[in-house]
Every structure is written in structure tokens, then in C-alpha cells.
Enzyme design. Structure first.
Site, PDB file in Angstrom:
ATOM      1  CG  ASP A  80      -0.229  -0.123   2.533  1.00 53.12           C
ATOM      2  OD1 ASP A  80       1.011  -0.126   2.534  1.00 53.12           O
ATOM      3  OD2 ASP A  80      -0.909  -0.242   3.566  1.00 53.12           O
ATOM      4  NE  ARG A 259      -4.300   1.445   2.321  1.00 51.19           N
ATOM      5  CZ  ARG A 259      -4.570   0.146   2.207  1.00 51.19           C
ATOM      6  NH1 ARG A 259      -3.896  -0.729   2.927  1.00 51.19           N
ATOM      7  NH2 ARG A 259      -5.496  -0.286   1.366  1.00 51.19           N
ATOM      8  N   PRO A 355       7.552  -6.353   4.630  1.00 51.70           N
ATOM      9  CG  PRO A 355       5.308  -6.827   5.147  1.00 51.70           C
ATOM     10  CD  PRO A 355       6.703  -7.357   5.294  1.00 51.70           C
TER      11      PRO A 355
END
Ligand SMILES: Cc1cc2nc3c(=O)[nH]c(=O)nc-3n(C[C@H](O)[C@H](O)[C@H](O)COP(=O)(O)OP(=O)(O)OC[C@H]3O[C@@H](n4cnc5c(N)ncnc54)[C@H](O)[C@@H]3O)c2cc1C
Length: 625
Positions: A80, A259, A355
Site C-alpha cells: 500500500d 490509508r 513489508p
């Protein structure tokens, strides 16, 4: 209503849709239209495969087949985070707008640690998320599936598609056909079929079939730390829930990533939560530990680590359990018997890591961005095939640096902070800060080679990480004013990703008084470009300061004829200062099609510039000297 008598050129299509305009020049004959032959076959349409497909489309390479075994783009989960250099590249392809306006921009990171002398956690620092200069001084988060969709829609503008439900099951180098030496076996619901290609690129993820068929493995280790990750709508009294946070608590570590908004107006948050640490676990034990993680365990553990702040959640988009591993392949390319690199791997197919530093998708896209112009130039006959060797030499080096950084960062993040652990808050923040050049993508430097001139001391008074004009570094963005129409410009927009080399001539302050300067400008503007296929390079000319009394007549005529749009003034005082170029002497640079500086020279070194370009581009045979 007024009445017009209209006359328009018959061929208006490329005016209405500029993507139809021919991109790079092609010296080689056009490829046959044949459903069994493609100049490039791309296995996989994740971020790496889509970036390659998009770039080749932008450069005008028509004969490309992209296949993916997945039936659609990614719907949830995975990456993301988009780093500043990736945003610059996406902008150079005109693809950044939706991400910038609808993604979540991360300017600041909050560091939290166990509360001194008590229970719970306390904030110990706010640190800039991106500490190195960049056109975009922030990270950006938005779901990987949305990024893939944006790339996919761009591809459609070029009339291209991904052939879904199609699996690359293997390839063989069959040199009975020297021009199409790679035979690829595709499998779909109709069965198997064999197709030929000049170049196969495996962008087929961590379990890459292409990599295995090259005889390569991902080499490295898996750590003993098991983590959980979830994307959900979070409600919490934690004050920094809308900031990127690195939290070390006595209950384990957490990372919070804010996000984008989702339909309905709610806002997503990603939470990474450390679940357990194993000791020398076998593969089976590791798998069992990952399988034992449930959403309930993940959220209970997150709530414990965030205490005394409250934590509740809804709208779970995706969650997963994983174990951190750092692995890379020992080679990225395979050559035919003539030494031409015919098969390449990119992205997760050749490197995997944790990640949390937000690197996976970025490095994957930057791999194929690096490869794409090299493939296009070789296919179009603009460059010798040896240029393809630089893909592995440049990107393998980056992958190794990534693994090194990630090993350090993720082990520190999985460790405890405190007197008994030996890890201090200051050490952790320092690794975060010093790694920032690398993680942002802005500090990447390709080493000397065919595409990076080893002579790097022409412009040297300055800091490379602050934008010094340095071979192997990306050309930093600076603002200029265009001479022709007084428009404020971003240099990176004038150096967009169209597949061409650019000479950047930065004139000395007294350029109009120097006898030889007209001849020098003429050489960079026409004599040198004329020795190469037309359209393979452009020249941008910059002068220090404001326009003042400069007129078109001060330049050789060729400047207006050919570079009307690329005559730029350093009116904001950013370019010479940022690039470390002395205004009294000026400098010249050649910028590669991927925006990295290939060489830097003194203004009068026209022969050196010509020679360097002759090493990376095929000159026109018997052309002007
Ligand atoms: C569960 C998970 C969570 C992750 N979380 C994060 C994160 O939080 N942050 C982050 O930065 N990164 C994360 N990553 C990593 C990031 O998603 C990857 O680094 C990135 O997707 C790599 O892009 P890629 O194009 O190289 O490979 P992939 O995205 O894996 O794409 C490979 C594509 O190839 C296709 N394919 C595979 N084999 C074949 C074949 N034989 N023939 C045809 N097609 C094939 C697949 O269907 C897929 O579409 C995560 C990855 C996973 C798996």
C-alpha cells in the site's frame, strides 16, 4: 450562432489522443503481426509486470503480450505504500494524479516506546517521514489493487490488455531461430500453446516459474518473527492513529499505516502487529505458527500493545499472517549463446523482504522501469544489446542493498527497546533516518558502467543526497521558467518518461560574451543529435537567473527551431544551487531515459558527450560527424 467555414488536417487522431503519436524512432523493421510471435512476453501483471507493460506502451513498442494467471487485478491486501521516487516516476508517466489526490500522504512518523517507569506506551519523537529532498516530500498510501487498476487503465489507452487466466508454465532457449530464440509455453483453459519471443520477462512473483526455469532460487533466510497484518476501519483513543507510527511496547511491536478513504467515507488503517517469536523453528513449525494466527488473536494482541488506549475495528478489508524473510536471486538475467540477455526476472520474482519499510511494490516497479527503456531501445535498433547487461548490474546491486537495510530495520523493529535488550530508541530512529535515502528511492545510486560514466568529479561541491548532478543519481526536480512563454515549469515534467536521452546544457553566466559558446550550443542542439536517429534525444538549455534582456537572437537559430519548449531559465535560483553547478562555469549532463544522470561534463566537452552517447546509442551509419 456564427457560421464557420472549417478546414482541418485530415489526420487529427493524434491531436485528439496524443498516445497515438509515434514515440521512439525505430530503425529495425516492424515486427510481424503474428499471434505466435511477440517481441516481449511479460509473465505476470502485478506492479512489476504492469509497469513494464505501461512503459513499453508509452515508448511505442507494439508487439507485447502480457499474461497473468489471475482472473482480475488484486482486490485486497498486499502493498500500500508508494515512495517519493516512485511518485516522481509515476508523475513522469502522467499516472500520479489519482494517487496524490485520493491516497493518504504521510509526512510524519511518530515513535512510541514503553512508558518510562510505568505501564503502557509514550510518544518519544516525531520524525519527518521523508528526510531527503524530493519533489514529493512524503510517502503515499493507497491500496495495491487500485495502483494496478490505474496502470491497467493507462494500458488500455494504448489499446493493450492483459491476457488473464493464462499461465506461463515454462520456456526454452531455442536458437534455431536467432531472432525469436525464446519459446514460451502458455497454458489456459484451452490447453497448452507455444509462442516465440525475443525477450521474456518474469514478473511472476515470489514463486516465479520463469526464475525456476532459469535454474535460479531465492537465496536467504527467514527470521523467527511471526507478524499479523490487517486493513480495517479502526476506532481508537490513540492520538496518532492518523499518522504512521512505529510502536515498541512491552507487549510487542506495532506499525500503524494510515490509508485512503473507502466508499461511504470511512478511512482505512493498516496495522502490523508482532505475534510471536520462534527459536530455530523448522519449516513445519513456522507454518503451524502462522496458521495458528486468527483475526481474533491479531486484534487482541494489537489492543494489548496499544493499551492504555482503546482499540476497536470494523470493515475488515483483509488480514494475513506472515514471517519475515529476506531473499534474493543470484542473477536477474539469462543470455543466449551470443551473450544477449534474453530472459529477465523482476520484482518479487528476484527479491523478497519484509513489508514494513514499504519497499516491495516500489522496488518491483523500479526494476521494470529500469529495464523497459533498455528493451525498447534494443528492439528499435537504437542501442546495442549489451545495454541489457546493465539491468542486472544496476538492479541486483539495489536488491542487495535493500536486503541489507531490511534485515537491520526489521530485526530492530521486532526487537524490544529498553535497558535489557541492548536496543535504544535513538539507535532505532537513527537507522530509520539514515535508511531514508534508500527507502524513499531518492538516494539510489547506480554504479559506474555502460550507462553511468565513471568520471564523477566534474561537479563536486555539494551533497549527492541533496541533488548534486552526479552520474548514477536521479535528476532532482527543480523549478524553472520557460523562456518562450514565461511558464513556470518543473524540470522533471520537461524530462518525462518518453524513452529519450536528454542533453542538459547549463550555460555559464557570461555565455553571451564567450566566443566559442555559439558553436558549443550549436553542437549540443543539432550537430550531436543529428548523428543519432532523429527523436532518440532532446536538448534542454538552461541559463542562470532571470531572462533579463536575453532574446532568441542571442542563440543559434537551431535552438528556437528545435528546442523552443526546452529553453529554461533558473529564475527561482534552484537549479544551479541544487545541482552544485557553478554559475560562472556551467556544466553539461546527459540524462538517461529513466531520469538518472548518465554523465556530467564541462560545457566545452562536446567530444566527450558525443563519445558517451555513442556508447549507449547506435549512431546513424555514415551520418554527419
Ligand atoms: C500477502 C502479502 C502481503 C504483502 N504486504 C505488503 C505490504 O504491506 N507492503 C509492501 O510494500 N509490500 C507488501 N507485499 C509485497 C508486494 O505486494 C510485492 O512486493 C509486490 O506485489 C511485488 O510485485 P510483483 O509484480 O513483483 O509481484 P506480484 O504482485 O506477486 O505479481 C505477480 C503476478 O504474476 C502472476 N503470476 C504468477 N505466476 C504466474 C505465471 N506462471 N504465469 C502468469 N502469471 C503468473 C500473479 O498472478 C501475479 O498477478 C506483500 C505481498 C504479499 C504476498
Amino acid at each position: 450562432m456564427p457560421v464557420f467555414v472549417e478546414r482541418a488536417s485530415a489526420d487529427r487522431d493524434s491531436r485528439v489522443n496524443p498516445v497515438l503519436e509515434s514515440a521512439l524512432p525505430r530503425i529495425t523493421p516492424p515486427p510481424p503481426i503474428d499471434s505466435d510471435k511477440y517481441e516481449v512476453i511479460i509473465a505476470g501483471s502485478g506492479p512489476a509486470g504492469l509497469m513494464l507493460s505501461v512503459c513499453l506502451a508509452h515508448y511505442g513498442i507494439q508487439s507485447v503480450l502480457t499474461v497473468d494467471k489471475r482472473p482480475s487485478t488484486l482486490k485486497a491486501g498486499q502493498a500500500d505504500g508508494i515512495q517519493p521516487r516512485t511518485i516522481e516516476v509515476l508523475q513522469s508517466l502522467d499516472l500520479a494524479h489519482e494517487m496524490l489526490t485520493q491516497g493518504c500522504l504521510l509526512h510524519e512518523v511518530a515513535f512510541w516506546n514503553p512508558k518510562t517507569g510505568g505501564k503502557g506506551i509514550e510518544r518519544t519523537a516525531f520524525v519527518a517521514d521523508v528526510a531527503v529532498p524530493s519533489r514529493y516530500p512524503h510517502e503515499l498510501t493507497i491500496h495495491q489493487g487500485r495502483i494496478e487498476r490505474i496502470l491497467f487503465q493507462d494500458l488500455e489507452k494504448y489499446g493493450k490488455k492483459v491476457q488473464r487466466g493464462t499461465d506461463v508454465v515454462g520456456f526454452e532457449l531455442k536458437e534455431d531461430d536467432k531472432e525469436w530464440p525464446v519459446e514460451v509455453t502458455l497454458r489456459d483453459e484451452q490447453g497448452d500453446r507455444k509462442v516465440r519471443t525475443k525477450f521474456l520477462v518474469g514478473c511472476d512473483g515470489a514463486h516465479s516459474t520463469v526464475r525456476k526455469a532459469m535454474g535460479l532460487e531465492l537465496e536467504g533466510d527467514t527470521t523467527d518473527h511471526v507478524w499479523g497484518v490487517m486493513d480495517a476501519v479502526i476506532t481508537s483513543t490513540f492520538p496518532d492513529i492518523r499518522k504512521r507510527c512505529a510502536i515498541h511496547s512491552s507487549e510487542g511491536s506495532i506499525m500503524i499505516i494510515p490509508r485512503e478513504r473507502i466508499p461511504g467515507g470511512k478511512v482505512l488503517t493498516r496495522v502490523y502487529c508482532q505475534m510471536s517469536s520462534l527459536e530455530n523453528a523448522s519449516k513445519a513449525e513456522s507454518k503451524a505458527a502462522r496458521n495458528a494466527i486468527t483475526l481474533e488473536r491479531l486484534t487482541t494482541q494489537t489492543a494489548k500493545a496499544l493499551a492504555p488506549y482503546t482499540f476497536s475495528f470494523s470493515d475488515v478489508d483483509w488480514w494475513a499472517a506472515y514471517q519475515i524473510g529476506q531473499r534474493t536471486a543470484s542473477a536477474f538475467s539469462l543470455a543466449d549463446s551470443n551473450g544477449v540477455k534474453r530472459v529477465h526476472i523482476a520484482g518479487d520474482a528476484c527479491h523478497t523482504h519484509s513489508p514494513k519499510a514499504g519497499q516491495g511494490m516500489n522496488v518491483s516497479m523500479m526494476d521494470t522501469y529500469n529495464l523497459s527503456f533498455k528493451l525498447a531501445h534494443v528492439l528499435n535498433g537504437l542501442a546495442p544489446p549489451e545495454i541489457l547487461d546493465t539491468y542486472e548490474s544496476e538492479r541486483l546491486d539495489i536488491a542487495r542493498q535493500l536486503i541489507e537495510f531490511d534485515t537491520k530495520f526489521s530485526s530492530m523493529f521486532s526487537g524490544r527497546i529498553g535497558e535489557d535488550s541492548g536496543l535504544t530508541h535513538d539507535e532505532f530512529v537513527s537507522v530509520f533516518r539514515t535508511g531514508g535515502g534508500f527507502t524513499s528511492g531518492c538516494g539510489i545510486e547506480y554504479g559506474p558502467g555502460m550507462l553511468v560514466d565513471p568520471q564523477a568529479d566534474v561537479v563536486k561541491d555539494g551533497n549527492r543526497s541533496l541533488g548534486l548532478l552526479w552520474p548514477g543519481r536521479r535528476l532532482m526536480n527543480v523549478r524553472t521558467i520557460r523562456f518562450a512563454d514565461a511558464n513556470p515549469r518543473n524540470l522533471q515534467d520537461d524530462f518525462a518518461s518518453t524513452g529519450v536521452y536528454r542533453i542538459l546544457l547549463m550555460l555559464p553566466r557570461s555565455w553571451r560574451d564567450q566566443m566559442n559558446m555559439q558553436q558549443v550550443i550549436q553542437k549540443y542542439t543539432s550537430s550531436i543529435p543529428d548523428q543519432f536517429p532523429r527523436g532518440a534525444m532532446e536538448t534542454a538549455i538552461m541559463y542562470p537567473g532571470e531572462r533579463g534582456d536575453i532574446e532568441w537572437t542571442d542563440f543559434p537559430e537551431a535552438v528556437r527551431e528545435r528546442n523552443e519548449w526546452l529553453l529554461l531559465g533558473d529564475a527561482y535560483g534552484e537549479a544551479y544551487t541544487t545541482f552544485g553547478v557553478n554559475e560562472e562555469v556551467g556544466a553539461v549532463a546527459v540524462v538517461r531515459p529513466d531520469g538518472y544522470v548518465g554523465m556530467v561534463g564541462r560545457v566545452e566537452e562536446t567530444a566527450r558527450v558525443r563519445a558517451w552517447l555513442g556508447g549507449v546509442l547506435n549512431a546513424i551509419p555514415d551520418g554527419p560527424q
